[in-house]
Design a protein around this motif. Structure first.
Motif, PDB file in Angstrom:
ATOM      1  N   ALA A 100      41.538  44.775  20.302  1.00  0.00           N
ATOM      2  CA  ALA A 100      40.645  44.763  21.464  1.00  0.00           C
ATOM      3  C   ALA A 100      41.399  45.099  22.738  1.00  0.00           C
ATOM      4  CB  ALA A 100      39.970  43.399  21.590  1.00  0.00           C
ATOM      5  N   ALA A 101      42.583  44.542  22.897  1.00  0.00           N
ATOM      6  CA  ALA A 101      43.380  44.828  24.095  1.00  0.00           C
ATOM      7  C   ALA A 101      43.764  46.305  24.149  1.00  0.00           C
ATOM      8  CB  ALA A 101      44.622  43.948  24.114  1.00  0.00           C
ATOM      9  N   THR A 102      44.071  46.875  22.995  1.00  0.00           N
ATOM     10  CA  THR A 102      44.422  48.298  22.954  1.00  0.00           C
ATOM     11  C   THR A 102      43.222  49.166  23.299  1.00  0.00           C
ATOM     12  OG1 THR A 102      46.084  47.859  21.244  1.00  0.00           O
ATOM     13  CG2 THR A 102      45.371  50.137  21.517  1.00  0.00           C
ATOM     14  N   LEU A 103      42.079  48.873  22.691  1.00  0.00           N
ATOM     15  CA  LEU A 103      40.869  49.672  22.930  1.00  0.00           C
ATOM     16  C   LEU A 103      40.307  49.468  24.323  1.00  0.00           C
ATOM     17  CD1 LEU A 103      38.560  51.491  21.958  1.00  0.00           C
ATOM     18  CD2 LEU A 103      37.491  49.471  20.945  1.00  0.00           C
ATOM     19  N   ASN A 104      40.216  48.215  24.755  1.00  0.00           N
ATOM     20  CA  ASN A 104      39.549  47.895  26.024  1.00  0.00           C
ATOM     21  C   ASN A 104      40.419  48.153  27.245  1.00  0.00           C
ATOM     22  OD1 ASN A 104      37.590  46.968  24.283  1.00  0.00           O
ATOM     23  ND2 ASN A 104      37.518  44.892  25.071  1.00  0.00           N
ATOM     24  N   VAL A 105      41.740  48.054  27.070  1.00  0.00           N
ATOM     25  CA  VAL A 105      42.641  48.198  28.228  1.00  0.00           C
ATOM     26  C   VAL A 105      43.671  49.307  28.034  1.00  0.00           C
ATOM     27  CG1 VAL A 105      44.264  47.034  29.769  1.00  0.00           C
ATOM     28  CG2 VAL A 105      42.410  45.738  28.717  1.00  0.00           C
ATOM     29  N   GLY A 106      44.417  49.245  26.951  1.00  0.00           N
ATOM     30  CA  GLY A 106      45.485  50.225  26.751  1.00  0.00           C
ATOM     31  C   GLY A 106      44.983  51.655  26.757  1.00  0.00           C
ATOM     32  N   ALA A 107      43.901  51.903  26.024  1.00  0.00           N
ATOM     33  CA  ALA A 107      43.369  53.264  25.956  1.00  0.00           C
ATOM     34  C   ALA A 107      42.854  53.754  27.317  1.00  0.00           C
ATOM     35  CB  ALA A 107      42.273  53.344  24.896  1.00  0.00           C
ATOM     36  N   ALA A 149      38.484  42.316  33.215  1.00  0.00           N
ATOM     37  CA  ALA A 149      39.131  42.025  34.498  1.00  0.00           C
ATOM     38  C   ALA A 149      40.312  42.969  34.735  1.00  0.00           C
ATOM     39  CB  ALA A 149      39.603  40.566  34.527  1.00  0.00           C
ATOM     40  N   ALA A 150      40.991  43.340  33.671  1.00  0.00           N
ATOM     41  CA  ALA A 150      42.115  44.270  33.798  1.00  0.00           C
ATOM     42  C   ALA A 150      41.648  45.628  34.320  1.00  0.00           C
ATOM     43  CB  ALA A 150      42.816  44.433  32.452  1.00  0.00           C
ATOM     44  N   ALA A 164      43.691  61.174  47.796  1.00  0.00           N
ATOM     45  CA  ALA A 164      42.331  61.583  48.156  1.00  0.00           C
ATOM     46  C   ALA A 164      41.637  62.354  47.044  1.00  0.00           C
ATOM     47  CB  ALA A 164      42.364  62.428  49.428  1.00  0.00           C
ATOM     48  N   ARG A 165      42.396  62.907  46.100  1.00  0.00           N
ATOM     49  CA  ARG A 165      41.801  63.694  45.025  1.00  0.00           C
ATOM     50  C   ARG A 165      41.672  62.918  43.715  1.00  0.00           C
ATOM     51  NH1 ARG A 165      40.896  68.760  45.938  1.00  0.00           N
ATOM     52  NH2 ARG A 165      41.194  69.466  43.789  1.00  0.00           N
ATOM     53  N   VAL A 166      42.001  61.632  43.762  1.00  0.00           N
ATOM     54  CA  VAL A 166      41.834  60.769  42.590  1.00  0.00           C
ATOM     55  C   VAL A 166      41.030  59.543  43.015  1.00  0.00           C
ATOM     56  CG1 VAL A 166      42.967  59.358  40.837  1.00  0.00           C
ATOM     57  CG2 VAL A 166      43.986  61.544  41.526  1.00  0.00           C
ATOM     58  N   LYS A 167      39.850  59.390  42.456  1.00  0.00           N
ATOM     59  CA  LYS A 167      38.982  58.265  42.803  1.00  0.00           C
ATOM     60  C   LYS A 167      38.673  57.477  41.534  1.00  0.00           C
ATOM     61  CE  LYS A 167      36.841  61.072  46.446  1.00  0.00           C
ATOM     62  NZ  LYS A 167      37.594  60.444  47.548  1.00  0.00           N
ATOM     63  N   ALA A 168      38.625  56.160  41.664  1.00  0.00           N
ATOM     64  CA  ALA A 168      38.361  55.315  40.504  1.00  0.00           C
ATOM     65  C   ALA A 168      37.397  54.203  40.874  1.00  0.00           C
ATOM     66  CB  ALA A 168      39.665  54.727  39.954  1.00  0.00           C
ATOM     67  N   CYS A 169      36.579  53.827  39.900  1.00  0.00           N
ATOM     68  CA  CYS A 169      35.678  52.696  40.074  1.00  0.00           C
ATOM     69  C   CYS A 169      35.497  51.989  38.737  1.00  0.00           C
ATOM     70  CB  CYS A 169      34.318  53.169  40.585  1.00  0.00           C
ATOM     71  SG  CYS A 169      33.091  51.819  40.728  1.00  0.00           S
ATOM     72  N   SER A 170      35.561  50.683  38.772  1.00  0.00           N
ATOM     73  CA  SER A 170      35.271  49.856  37.605  1.00  0.00           C
ATOM     74  C   SER A 170      33.872  49.285  37.825  1.00  0.00           C
ATOM     75  CB  SER A 170      36.316  48.746  37.476  1.00  0.00           C
ATOM     76  OG  SER A 170      36.207  48.080  36.238  1.00  0.00           O
TER      77      SER A 170
END
Length: 236
Positions: A100-107, A149-150, A164-170
């Motif tokens: 789960a940690a690999t799929l949900n966060v690591g990947a 949360a990660a 400015a050319r990299v935007k991220a949202c969770s």
């Protein structure tokens, strides 16, 4: 030209998002353990994202860079994820927690870095599919809460990089009627004491349909203000 990469595109929200992007004329590269029948405008890569060696091998190839070549805006939707293992620590399968940690966060973290580097000429937008569980703790969901949360913290830190050319949202999309919800409702009460709350949501018809949610999610991803809030909720 806009191009998009979507993980976990074979079912649920991921399938709906991939289909919505294709309908809007945006080429999609789906990355998952299997294939989906979505139609023209869809390329697919079979990769087990819970297997770090398999993911490393795919990232080390040329598929991602080749797909994104020539685009002006590149989108990455980190959708793939699991809720398991569910239960108190004494009942969790340690290997399931590792997967789960690999799929949900690591990947998502590895793909985000590879994605940004694969399209240096483009505006790059990264959307993590998060959850309210990343912002509130629930009994039995220690792994799921921690992994979501990660993703929130990753998006916050990416924003602080001030590229400015990299935007991220969770983004938390709300409670959606998917296989994961069915899995939650089937969990014994002793493993997940809040199970009845999810049963009641299903019975009362308040669960969002994946296709409806996908329209709002893609609108959000393509909005000119995307990234203004590194952590957000689709429900406002």
């Amino acid at each position: 030209m806009i191009k998009a990469v979507v993980t976990g595109h074979t079912r649920g929200l991921g399938a709906a998002v991939a289909a919505e992007l294709v309908v809007r004329g945006i080429p999609v590269l789906g990355v998952a353990r299997g294939h989906a029948e979505i139609g023209e405008g869809m390329e697919q890569a079979v990769v087990d994202l819970s297997d770090s060696a398999a993911l490393a091998g795919w990232i080390g190839g040329h598929a991602l860079r080749s797909f994104l070549a020539g685009c002006d805006v590149a989108l990455l939707v980190n959708n793939a994820g699991v809720v398991t293992p569910v239960g108190p620590l004494g009942e969790q399968d340690p290997l399931a927690a590792l997967r789960a940690a690999t799929l949900n966060v690591g990947a998502p973290l590895a793909l985000s870095a590879a994605f940004v580097q694969a399209a240096p000429q483009a505006e790059r937008r990264i959307l993590h599919i998060s959850s309210g569980a990343g912002r509130s703790a629930y009994p039995g969901w220690s792994v799921y809460c921690a992994t979501k949360a990660a993703l929130d913290q990753h998006a916050r830190a990416v924003a602080l990089d001030a590229d400015a050319r990299v935007k991220a949202c969770s983004l938390a999309p709300g409670v959606i009627d998917t296989d994961m919800q069915a899995e939650i409702r089937a969990t014994p009460d002793e493993r997940f004491p809040l199970r009845q709350r999810f049963v009641d949501m299903k019975d009362s018809g308040v669960l969002a349909q994946p296709t409806v949610c996908a329209v709002s999610l893609v609108d959000y991803l393509l909005d000119a203000e995307f990234g203004g809030k590194p952590v957000d909720d689709l429900r406002g």
